[in-house]
Scaffold this motif. Structure first.
Motif, mmCIF file in Angstrom:
data_model
loop_
_atom_site.group_PDB
_atom_site.id
_atom_site.type_symbol
_atom_site.label_atom_id
_atom_site.label_comp_id
_atom_site.label_asym_id
_atom_site.label_seq_id
_atom_site.Cartn_x
_atom_site.Cartn_y
_atom_site.Cartn_z
ATOM 1 N N GLU A 259 1.017 -1.418 -0.536
ATOM 2 C CA GLU A 259 0.379 -0.054 -0.519
ATOM 3 C C GLU A 259 0.601 1.241 0.017
ATOM 4 O O GLU A 259 0.772 2.236 -0.820
ATOM 5 C CB GLU A 259 -0.494 0.095 1.479
ATOM 6 N N LEU A 260 1.951 1.252 0.961
ATOM 7 C CA LEU A 260 2.495 2.340 1.275
ATOM 8 C C LEU A 260 3.596 2.787 -0.700
ATOM 9 O O LEU A 260 3.562 3.536 -0.603
ATOM 10 C CB LEU A 260 4.383 2.340 2.157
ATOM 11 N N GLU A 261 3.857 1.217 -1.432
ATOM 12 C CA GLU A 261 5.113 2.231 -2.665
ATOM 13 C C GLU A 261 3.415 1.968 -3.631
ATOM 14 O O GLU A 261 3.681 3.408 -3.981
ATOM 15 C CB GLU A 261 4.903 0.459 -2.612
ATOM 16 N N GLU A 262 2.241 1.355 -3.391
ATOM 17 C CA GLU A 262 1.108 2.261 -4.525
ATOM 18 C C GLU A 262 0.944 3.517 -4.560
ATOM 19 O O GLU A 262 1.442 4.739 -4.918
ATOM 20 C CB GLU A 262 0.328 1.639 -3.972
ATOM 21 N N ASN A 263 1.078 3.922 -2.658
ATOM 22 C CA ASN A 263 0.943 5.651 -2.705
ATOM 23 C C ASN A 263 2.014 5.996 -3.348
ATOM 24 O O ASN A 263 1.998 7.228 -3.590
ATOM 25 C CB ASN A 263 0.682 5.231 -0.811
ATOM 26 N N LEU A 264 3.741 5.647 -2.957
ATOM 27 C CA LEU A 264 4.218 6.377 -3.604
ATOM 28 C C LEU A 264 4.271 6.553 -5.181
ATOM 29 O O LEU A 264 4.422 7.661 -5.181
ATOM 30 C CB LEU A 264 5.526 5.657 -3.060
ATOM 31 N N LYS A 265 4.526 5.437 -5.727
ATOM 32 C CA LYS A 265 3.533 6.278 -7.068
ATOM 33 C C LYS A 265 2.590 6.788 -7.512
ATOM 34 O O LYS A 265 2.683 7.498 -8.578
ATOM 35 C CB LYS A 265 3.022 3.923 -7.571
ATOM 36 N N GLU A 266 1.353 6.872 -7.148
ATOM 37 C CA GLU A 266 1.083 8.058 -7.382
ATOM 38 C C GLU A 266 1.263 9.063 -6.527
ATOM 39 O O GLU A 266 0.709 10.188 -7.666
ATOM 40 C CB GLU A 266 -1.047 7.396 -6.043
ATOM 41 N N GLU A 267 1.649 9.408 -5.493
ATOM 42 C CA GLU A 267 2.358 10.997 -5.592
ATOM 43 C C GLU A 267 2.962 11.117 -6.423
ATOM 44 O O GLU A 267 3.242 12.671 -6.826
ATOM 45 C CB GLU A 267 2.879 11.111 -4.646
ATOM 46 N N ARG A 268 4.469 10.411 -6.816
ATOM 47 C CA ARG A 268 5.352 10.828 -8.215
ATOM 48 C C ARG A 268 4.928 11.185 -9.168
ATOM 49 O O ARG A 268 4.826 11.862 -10.042
ATOM 50 C CB ARG A 268 6.048 9.245 -7.759
ATOM 51 N N ARG A 269 3.284 10.242 -9.395
ATOM 52 C CA ARG A 269 2.753 11.061 -11.094
ATOM 53 C C ARG A 269 2.047 12.006 -10.636
ATOM 54 O O ARG A 269 2.294 12.880 -11.637
ATOM 55 C CB ARG A 269 1.439 9.922 -11.338
#
Length: 168
Positions: free
Chosen positions: A119-129
């Motif tokens: 979940e943290l990795e997904e949140n990080l990807k979303e924030e980067r996008r």
């Protein structure tokens, strides 16, 4: 033991504090053991423990438990039944509510902060996008602003060279 008793039959404050200090962690002394050793009833010692907890005496056996000691008590009592826990608390001069509170604190300490790494990795990807999109929009607006500034400069130069076009 008579030197520790006042004329009225009560124990001196110093003697009570001495007994209570011996119960402070880390110790192997128990209320029952001290009762036999010193010739003081267990109920009297428990009364002293309750009194100092209520009055906030500076020799509180319960109040001076370190975090590590509390954790060890929780570990030692984790598999005990209610009756075994009660006996353990009597031996250590503790209250069952304190041990149960410490157990709850230990359980909450690890549960509330743990997050799923996926979940943290997904949140990080979303924030980067989102960051990438915002940077792209910022570059576009900076270009538009630079173009508008250049047009204003050209307009002023043209006016200076040819004069105001409204005068014609």
């Amino acid at each position: 033991m008579s030197e520790h008793r006042k004329a009225n039959g009560y124990y001196t404050r110093e003697f009570k504090e001495l007994v209570l200090n011996r119960l402070e962690p880390p110790t192997d002394d128990t209320v029952a053991g001290l009762s036999k050793e010193l010739g003081v009833s267990e109920s009297a010692i428990y009364h002293w423990i309750r009194s100092k907890n209520e009055t906030g005496m500076n020799t509180s056996a319960v109040g001076k438990w370190s975090t590590e000691d509390k954790f060890h008590v929780v570990l030692e009592t984790s598999t005990l039944t209610e009756q075994e826990l009660a006996a353990y608390c009597r031996r250590k001069g503790l209250f069952m509510d304190d041990v149960k509170s410490w157990r709850k604190q230990c359980m909450n300490a690890n549960g509330s902060n743990a997050k799923d790494p996926l979940e943290l990795e997904e949140n990080l990807k979303e924030e980067r996008r989102k960051t990438k999109l915002l940077e792209k929009e910022l570059r576009r607006k900076e270009k538009a602003l630079a173009e508008a500034a250049a047009l204003l400069v050209l307009q002023k130069k043209a006016e200076a060279i040819w004069g105001d076009h409204e005068e014609d």
